[in-house]
Design a protein around this motif. Structure first.
Motif, PDB file in Angstrom:
ATOM      1  N   CYS A 197       0.857  -1.188   0.000  1.00 53.64           N
ATOM      2  CA  CYS A 197       0.000   0.000   0.000  1.00 53.64           C
ATOM      3  C   CYS A 197       0.890   1.233   0.000  1.00 53.64           C
ATOM      4  O   CYS A 197       1.780   1.359   0.834  1.00 53.64           O
ATOM      5  N   HIS A 202      -0.358  -4.858   3.106  1.00 56.95           N
ATOM      6  CA  HIS A 202      -1.635  -5.246   3.711  1.00 56.95           C
ATOM      7  C   HIS A 202      -2.043  -6.599   3.126  1.00 56.95           C
ATOM      8  O   HIS A 202      -1.761  -6.879   1.960  1.00 56.95           O
ATOM      9  N   CYS A 225       0.333   4.087   3.112  1.00 61.61           N
ATOM     10  CA  CYS A 225       1.035   3.967   4.394  1.00 61.61           C
ATOM     11  C   CYS A 225       2.325   3.148   4.275  1.00 61.61           C
ATOM     12  O   CYS A 225       2.898   2.771   5.292  1.00 61.61           O
TER      13      CYS A 225
END
Ligand SMILES: [Zn+2]
Ligand SMILES: [Zn+2]
Ligand SMILES: [Zn+2]
Length: 484
Positions: free
Chosen positions: A185, A192, A188
């Motif tokens: 991702c 994930h 961030c």
């Protein structure tokens, strides 16, 4: 060779003997090159024939005897050239080589790798690491416990700082091949877990379709994480990741490119869209073909009504790159629309004006576009190519059968969506109008994105001139006045 009468056999009798059928039932057998049979002195032509060795060349030479030529004068053995050649090749196993390697290179008393590393002084490690990039040093620290202890955890602390975001992404991408059930991702910079493994489907923008749970999913992002395709449909960047990973590492890592292909026939617009995808040299390529029936002789307001989507800030209905406002794209579409032939008025109306009448052109007339709107165009600032066409197409919604075939404008865009590694990648950033300047005429090869895409689908595009979409190099965007 002499026969029983002491005379040399004639050429005819030798040929007959060489090719005579095996009435005795003896079959030709492939002879093993190293077998004892080959060592047996045999000078009889019959024996040679039985073992399957025939020589047309020797049999046709009346002045020499093939069989006697092959006999060693010293030992009386028959020389076998085939055997000689085969004996030059390596025939045994390579065990002896492995043995030799173990004996000479690796010794049981040699220090083990991690012992060797632990003996190196700390300053040597520091010099060594100072020559590495941050992602490379972090990868080195993960190789074994000894190196991890010597390098410490400072590398990971530095890597986690916002200043080193790009280095962190480069390091995390090195782990991509080990994490099939996760997706990196970019909001961030974390892997994930995929929530729809193998069932990821592209949906309309209005339908929530998260591929993983991200705490920052609704936060604004400075980098574009999706690319507009057509009205109400965008391509989120994680889908390009999935397609490229699936192709690079295997099906468990993502989805095939075909899983993204779609046909859209929205009721809210006169356009139909066909979106296809393909992978070439690790890059995801897009072909978007949009078409709409167009009435002849449309006034400027009618042309705008046909081309622009008011619900999306007057962006064209078809797929465009971020630079569509600069350059000629929209004026070329309007030029193409102006070439749709206007049918003559009904004959009765024409006769009111005089005896001269113009008959309507027969159905199926191919409209040739002008030298301005016919050539294929490439956006100079991103890997996008455009082709505008007029097609004579059947309108099944038309109630009057004689009016069913109409001219439709078709706009095809081919684009390189990048290698799916990062949304700041050159191609992805360029088509979204961010990142560094992209010189498409330098980066895209001679065949062009359209040529590569169509060739992968088994279609060869006719030779087309590839012109610049923005020959004047305007960079005005929305401020420009020519796009509407
Ligand atoms: Zn996230
Ligand atoms: Zn034209
Ligand atoms: Zn562009």
């Amino acid at each position: 060779m002499a026969d029983s009468t002491g005379r040399k056999p004639s050429l005819t009798s030798r040929l007959a003997r060489a090719f005579k059928s095996k009435s005795s039932g003896e079959k030709l057998r492939k002879k093993s090159w190293g077998g004892p049979e080959t060592r047996k002195p045999s000078i009889s032509p019959t024996t040679a024939t039985q073992t399957g060795r025939r020589s047309m060349g020797s049999a046709m030479r009346p002045d020499t005897d093939y069989y006697t030529d092959q006999i060693d004068i010293q030992t009386g053995e028959r020389r076998d050239d085939t055997e000689l050649l085969h004996s030059l090749a390596h025939t045994g196993s390579f065990d002896s080589l492995n043995q030799a390697f173990k004996e000479h290179v690796w010794h049981k008393d040699s220090p083990r790798g991690n012992e060797l590393f632990s003996q190196l002084p700390q300053n040597v490690w520091e010099i060594f690491v100072s020559h590495l990039t941050l992602p490379a040093a972090a990868s080195l620290a993960l190789t074994c416990k000894v190196i991890q202890t010597r390098l410490g955890s400072d590398i990971f602390t530095i890597l986690n700082q916002p200043l080193h975001r790009e280095d962190k992404i480069s390091f995390l991408l090195l782990l991509d091949s080990t994490l099939p059930k996760h997706l990196l991702c970019y909001q961030c910079t974390t892997y994930h877990r995929r929530t729809q493994i193998g069932h990821e489907k592209l949906k309309a923008t209005s339908i929530p379709n998260p591929l993983y749970h991200c705490p920052l999913a609704n936060e604004p992002t400075p980098i574009p994480l999706n690319h507009r395709l057509i009205p109400s449909h965008r391509l989120p960047f994680p889908f390009t990741q999935l397609v490229i990973r699936g192709q690079r590492y295997g099906p468990s890592y993502g989805i095939p490119a075909d899983a993204l292909s779609r046909r859209h026939r929205p009721s809210s617009s006169p356009w139909t869209h066909t979106l296809s995808y393909s992978i070439n040299s690790g890059h995801l390529l897009l072909r978007s073909t949009s078409s709409a029936f167009a009435a002849p002789g449309l006034p400027p307001s009618g042309q705008r009504n046909l081309l622009y989507c008011p619900a999306e800030d007057y962006t064209p209905y078809f797929s465009v790159c971020a630079h569509w406002r600069d350059g000629l794209l929209m004026s070329l579409c309007k030029c193409a629309l102006s070439h749709i032939p206007i049918p003559p008025p009904p004959i009765t109306t024409q006769l009111h004006a005089g005896p001269a009448i113009t008959l309507p052109k027969p159905a199926g007339t191919i409209v040739t576009l002008c030298s301005n709107c016919r050539p294929m165009r490439r956006c100079p600032d991103c890997p996008s190519e455009y082709l505008i066409e007029l097609r004579f197409t059947e309108d099944r919604a038309e109630p009057v059968p004689s009016m069913r075939f109409k001219q439709a404008i078709s706009v095809t865009r081919w684009a390189d969506l990048g290698d799916g590694s990062t949304p700041v990648g050159r191609e992805w950033a360029a088509i979204n109008g961010t990142g560094e300047a992209y010189e498409s005429f330098e980066h895209v090869g001679k065949r062009g994105i359209s040529g590569v895409f169509e060739q992968r689908n088994g279609v060869t595009l006719p030779g087309q001139r590839m012109l610049s979409l923005n020959p004047k190099g305007e960079r005005l965007g929305e401020e420009g006045d020519g796009w509407y």
